[in-house]
Design a protein around this motif. Structure first.
Motif, PDB file in Angstrom:
ATOM      1  N   TYR A  73       0.866  -1.180   0.000  1.00 15.69           N
ATOM      2  CA  TYR A  73       0.000   0.000   0.000  1.00 15.69           C
ATOM      3  C   TYR A  73       0.902   1.229   0.000  1.00 15.69           C
TER       4      TYR A  73
ATOM      5  N   GLY B 122      -3.153   1.964  -3.827  1.00 12.93           N
ATOM      6  CA  GLY B 122      -3.022   3.281  -3.211  1.00 12.93           C
ATOM      7  C   GLY B 122      -2.310   4.258  -4.114  1.00 12.93           C
TER       8      GLY B 122
ATOM      9  N   ASP C 171      -5.622   6.963  -4.789  1.00 13.56           N
ATOM     10  CA  ASP C 171      -6.399   7.253  -3.585  1.00 13.56           C
ATOM     11  C   ASP C 171      -6.592   8.750  -3.349  1.00 13.56           C
TER      12      ASP C 171
ATOM     13  N   LYS D 296     -10.009  10.438  -1.968  1.00 10.89           N
ATOM     14  CA  LYS D 296     -10.847   9.525  -1.196  1.00 10.89           C
ATOM     15  C   LYS D 296     -11.007  10.059   0.232  1.00 10.89           C
TER      16      LYS D 296
ATOM     17  N   TYR E 220      -8.051   9.555   5.113  1.00 12.85           N
ATOM     18  CA  TYR E 220      -8.320   8.244   4.517  1.00 12.85           C
ATOM     19  C   TYR E 220      -7.029   7.435   4.402  1.00 12.85           C
ATOM     20  N   LYS E 221      -5.985   8.045   3.846  1.00  9.37           N
ATOM     21  CA  LYS E 221      -4.729   7.330   3.626  1.00  9.37           C
ATOM     22  C   LYS E 221      -4.066   6.943   4.941  1.00  9.37           C
TER      23      LYS E 221
ATOM     24  N   TYR F  24      -6.058   4.054   6.409  1.00  9.40           N
ATOM     25  CA  TYR F  24      -5.851   2.816   5.648  1.00  9.40           C
ATOM     26  C   TYR F  24      -4.501   2.200   6.002  1.00  9.40           C
TER      27      TYR F  24
END
Length: 247
Positions: A58, A78, A82, A85, A115-116, A119
């Protein structure tokens, strides 16, 4: 001068192919194998330490990391895909993550988001033996000539803060890139001189890895920082500009 020149940068936003285009636009005749970016270092790390079958990476970062991972056949998700997002925080909200992520690579990302970060946190906390790789820990970068900007150290710091984990760093001052150059090109370490404009990455990279070092004062590190009583990183030589090295 009869010297071989290699370009070593902690900037992971471009791949070697991307940097080659930049050099060509500036009129420099440079070969791809002479360019060592931290995006390349991340890919080299996985060449030396392969992921188990079925695992993927990722990426928090820009296109350079993904392009270098593609070059060595490492699957990844990713990155730029991404961008934009978001997560909606509400009762019972849950962000699903890929259980097959075996490593998280964090490079500079101009579109860093909650978000990142979430994740990456889920992968590192929940996926067994998931690795945490940082391209570099640079605190600030000169993205424009108007001011200093938060750099990848801020992105890595966010992941460290929510996981309590320390990353494996593949860019300067880590030894990975210089060891790669020495092994691939058979260069004598004692004959290498590292030239750069940062004490905490370039000069430290040289000092820690047995190289001679030259600090140029035309970039990040100023003379006041070099001469500060709190500074413990000392180069072998200091020049006002790399132009001073041209004979």
């Amino acid at each position: 001068m009869g010297k071989r020149i290699f370009f070593v940068t902690n900037n992971s936003t471009k791949s070697r192919k991307g940097y080659l285009k930049k050099f060509e636009s500036l009129g420099f005749n440079v070969y791809p194998e002479e360019i060592f970016s931290s995006s390349f270092a991340a890919a080299a790390y996985f060449e030396q330490n392969p992921l188990p079958p079925g695992k993927k990476v990722y990426v928090i970062g820009q296109e350079g990391i993904g392009e270098e991972l593609d070059h060595v056949g490492v699957p990844h998700i990713g990155g730029p895909r991404d961008a934009g997002k978001t997560v909606k925080i509400a009762p019972g909200a849950k962000l699903e993550h890929d259980p097959d992520v075996g490593a998280v690579v964090v490079g500079f990302d101009g579109a860093i988001s909650y978000y990142k970060i979430q994740y990456a946190q889920l992968c590192l906390q929940n996926n067994p033996d998931c690795r945490f790789i940082a391209t570099n820990l640079d605190a600030v970068a000169h993205l424009t000539d108007a001011q200093e900007w938060a750099a990848n150290g801020a992105m890595v710091g966010a992941i460290k803060g929510c996981t309590g984990r320390e990353p494996t760093v593949v860019g300067k001052p880590s030894a990975l890139m210089i060891d790669y150059i020495i092994d691939k090109f058979g260069v004598n370490r004692s004959r290498i001189c590292m030239v750069g404009d940062r004490l905490d990455t370039d000069v430290l990279f040289g000092n820690d890895n047995g190289l001679q070092t030259v600090l140029t004062l035309s970039g990040v590190t100023k003379e006041s920082t070099l001469n500060s009583p709190t500074n413990r990183i000392v180069p072998d030589y200091v020049v006002d500009s790399i132009a001073d090295m041209v004979l």
